[in-house]
Design an enzyme around this catalytic site. Sequence first.
Site, short mmCIF file in Angstrom:
data_model
loop_
_atom_site.label_atom_id
_atom_site.label_comp_id
_atom_site.label_asym_id
_atom_site.label_seq_id
_atom_site.Cartn_x
_atom_site.Cartn_y
_atom_site.Cartn_z
CB SER A 224 -13.46 -9.79 -0.85
OG SER A 224 -12.26 -9.87 -0.10
CE LYS B 97 -10.94 -3.56 3.82
NZ LYS B 97 -9.97 -3.06 2.90
CE1 TYR C 274 -16.24 -5.93 -3.45
CE2 TYR C 274 -16.27 -6.84 -1.22
CZ TYR C 274 -15.64 -6.13 -2.22
OH TYR C 274 -14.39 -5.61 -1.99
NE ARG D 85 -1.29 -5.04 1.30
CZ ARG D 85 -2.02 -5.42 0.27
NH1 ARG D 85 -3.29 -5.62 0.43
NH2 ARG D 85 -1.51 -5.52 -0.92
CB CYS E 74 -0.95 -0.01 1.19
SG CYS E 74 -2.03 -1.47 1.17
CE LYS F 217 -7.15 -2.30 4.40
NZ LYS F 217 -6.82 -1.70 3.12
NE ARG G 59 -4.64 -8.49 0.77
CZ ARG G 59 -4.06 -8.65 1.93
NH1 ARG G 59 -3.30 -9.70 2.14
NH2 ARG G 59 -4.23 -7.77 2.88
C1 PBG Z 1 -6.49 -1.95 -0.58
C2 PBG Z 1 -7.75 -2.50 -0.12
C3 PBG Z 1 -8.01 -3.80 0.30
C4 PBG Z 1 -9.37 -3.91 0.48
C5 PBG Z 1 -9.92 -2.66 0.20
N1 PBG Z 1 -8.90 -1.80 -0.14
C6 PBG Z 1 -7.08 -4.95 0.42
C7 PBG Z 1 -6.08 -4.95 1.49
O1 PBG Z 1 -5.96 -4.06 2.31
O2 PBG Z 1 -5.32 -5.90 1.50
C8 PBG Z 1 -10.11 -5.14 0.87
C9 PBG Z 1 -11.50 -5.19 0.45
C10 PBG Z 1 -12.13 -6.52 0.53
O3 PBG Z 1 -11.53 -7.52 0.95
O4 PBG Z 1 -13.28 -6.59 0.12
N2 PBG Z 1 -5.82 -1.15 0.23
#
Ligand code: PBG
Length: 326
Positions: free
Chosen positions: A275, A249, A314, A218, A131, A196, A206
């Site tokens: 997701s 999140k 989604y 991360r 990121c 997050k 991903r």
């Molecule tokens: C990217 C980002 C991510 C998601 C949203 N923005 C992936 C991550 O942080 O690895 C995840 C969304 C999801 O899983 O639906 N920074």
Amino acid sequence: MTYPTVRMRRLRRTPALRAMLQRVNLRPSDLICPIFVDENLNKPKPIESMPGISRFPVSGVVEEARAIVKQGVKSVILFGLPKTKDEEGSGAYAASGGVQKAIASLKKELGDDLVVITDVCLCEYTSAGHCGVIKSSEIQNDSTLKILQKVVVSHAEAGVDMVAPSGMMDGQVRAIRTALDDAGFTHTAVMAYSAKYSSSFYGPFRDAAECAPQFGDRKSYQMGFGNVGEAMREIALDIKEGADIVMVKPALAYLDIIRAARRRFNVPIAAYNVSGEYSMVKAAAANGWIDEKNATLEILTAIKRAGADLILTYFARKVAEWLKTT
Ligand code: PBG
């Protein structure tokens, strides 16, 4: 004192009575629908790990958004997949980038009927898939902020309503707010991915956004799932730095965090039904193990009940459709 409870137990919970007594109700306008914009496509491409969800070419975004708006959803959040990646993720701020073009056409075609939000992160654009910019295998927080500033200004120039920094870089909300204000975009809002967590539930995303880290994970910039206080600190900081909306999140395994944030902060709170949460429901439903509609409505209502005002999901389009008939 126990009288009302006893009384309720004797009631026949008919559908009408249940509806009358339900305190938390989902509305299509609570939902924010993610859209993947892929510069490499000329027709929609289904995402294998997320049944029912596709990536769209720039030219297909308006049609998809129109269908979403028709169901009563008011907002989309755009994720971009560029043609090429590089070390600093320069594709993220290209004026001719897919996301920038998609913003412009959405605003042109749907105007104020739709709130266009963009995810602001470099992971889809950097060759390392992290990121932020990497030097000697370490995330470079401050040089990443400078790039994020260029990204938000490019989105604002294209007409975006709200930007959503998701990279968990320290000081990103202030950096973005300052860049927007300095460029004259004082009305562009910021929804911060404040709390997050480093989560297994991002797996399918991903795949969808081709942004898996090429090395490591991360965990150095996303939060550990054992902590509550840290999330509260992150949220407080983002509000101080100028966030208009804050986010927790993922959502489902973090309902307590949403609740704690609701108790503490008086700003709109968004939760991201990520997701993995989506794909688990889809997979179980495909096997006939759970009922997709009922499970989804239960999950999203629970997220709202915990205290979220807005839910990124989604399922947005589907749920809005279901809500019309339930
Ligand atoms: C990217 C980002 C991510 C998601 C949203 N923005 C992936 C991550 O942080 O690895 C995840 C969304 C999801 O899983 O639906 N920074």
